[in-house]
Design an enzyme around this catalytic site. Sequence first.
Site, PDB file in Angstrom:
ATOM      1  CB  CYS A  86      -0.991  -0.021   1.157  1.00 25.51           C
ATOM      2  SG  CYS A  86      -0.272   0.072   2.818  1.00 25.51           S
TER       3      CYS A  86
ATOM      4  NE  ARG B 215      -4.567   1.436   1.735  1.00 23.05           N
ATOM      5  CZ  ARG B 215      -4.412   2.146   0.635  1.00 23.05           C
ATOM      6  NH1 ARG B 215      -5.284   2.031  -0.345  1.00 23.05           N
ATOM      7  NH2 ARG B 215      -3.384   2.963   0.505  1.00 23.05           N
TER       8      ARG B 215
ATOM      9  CG  ASP C 103      -5.347   5.482   2.621  1.00 28.13           C
ATOM     10  OD1 ASP C 103      -5.358   5.034   3.783  1.00 28.13           O
ATOM     11  OD2 ASP C 103      -4.419   6.147   2.150  1.00 28.13           O
TER      12      ASP C 103
HETATM   13  P1  4NP Z   1      -1.879   2.893   4.018  1.00 27.48           P
HETATM   14  O1  4NP Z   1      -2.523   4.242   4.564  1.00 27.48           O
HETATM   15  O2  4NP Z   1      -1.336   3.196   2.648  1.00 27.48           O
HETATM   16  O3  4NP Z   1      -3.026   1.943   3.986  1.00 27.48           O
HETATM   17  O4  4NP Z   1      -0.808   2.490   4.997  1.00 27.48           O
HETATM   18  C1  4NP Z   1      -1.797   5.439   4.649  1.00 27.48           C
HETATM   19  C2  4NP Z   1      -0.934   5.622   5.676  1.00 27.48           C
HETATM   20  C3  4NP Z   1      -0.242   6.828   5.797  1.00 27.48           C
HETATM   21  C4  4NP Z   1      -0.450   7.822   4.868  1.00 27.48           C
HETATM   22  C5  4NP Z   1      -1.309   7.626   3.823  1.00 27.48           C
HETATM   23  C6  4NP Z   1      -1.975   6.427   3.715  1.00 27.48           C
HETATM   24  N1  4NP Z   1       0.234   9.051   4.995  1.00 27.48           N
HETATM   25  O5  4NP Z   1      -0.048   9.972   4.222  1.00 27.48           O
HETATM   26  O6  4NP Z   1       1.114   9.178   5.872  1.00 27.48           O
END
Ligand code: 4NP
Length: 149
Positions: free
Chosen positions: A3, A9, A119
């Site tokens: 991800c 995720r 997300d």
């Molecule tokens: P992930 O969610 O891709 O599912 O781990 C996110 C975690 C952090 C961020 C964006 C999406 N961020 O912008 O820090």
Amino acid sequence: MVCLGNICRSPLAEGILQAKADAAGLNWEVDSAGTAGYHIDEAPHELSQKVAKQNGVDISFQRGRKLRKEDFIAFDKIYVMDSENYNDARRIAGDYWKENKVDLILNETYPHENRSVPDPWYGGFDGFIEVYEMLDKACDKIIKRYTSR
Ligand code: 4NP
């Protein structure tokens, strides 16, 4: 399992698939990574840890890392959560890119529809529950394919 942040995720996807593979007696090494390096060495988001724990899956020991081009050699299959991850993964892989190894994980549940796992980063706990349920179904499909042949 890939991800953006490797904090919401993909740690869930790793934990769920590893647990199902272990239970099915499959000797699989499941790992996860992010296309961005914002959360290197961090534990998964507390709400990812919470929903996993409620379902009997421990992801608390996982630590964030960034996807590297060598992953496209080391792993047999790479699942991404959304189309942005897909494009970022292709950029990171460069000449290590293996088109036939990479797919959106929800294509397991909804073949060829190219759906994304949303997300949950900006929402509440409901979003994490929704993501858990989507990933749980997709991982069931993956396990079923490898245990029914
Ligand atoms: P992930 O969610 O891709 O599912 O781990 C996110 C975690 C952090 C961020 C964006 C999406 N961020 O912008 O820090």
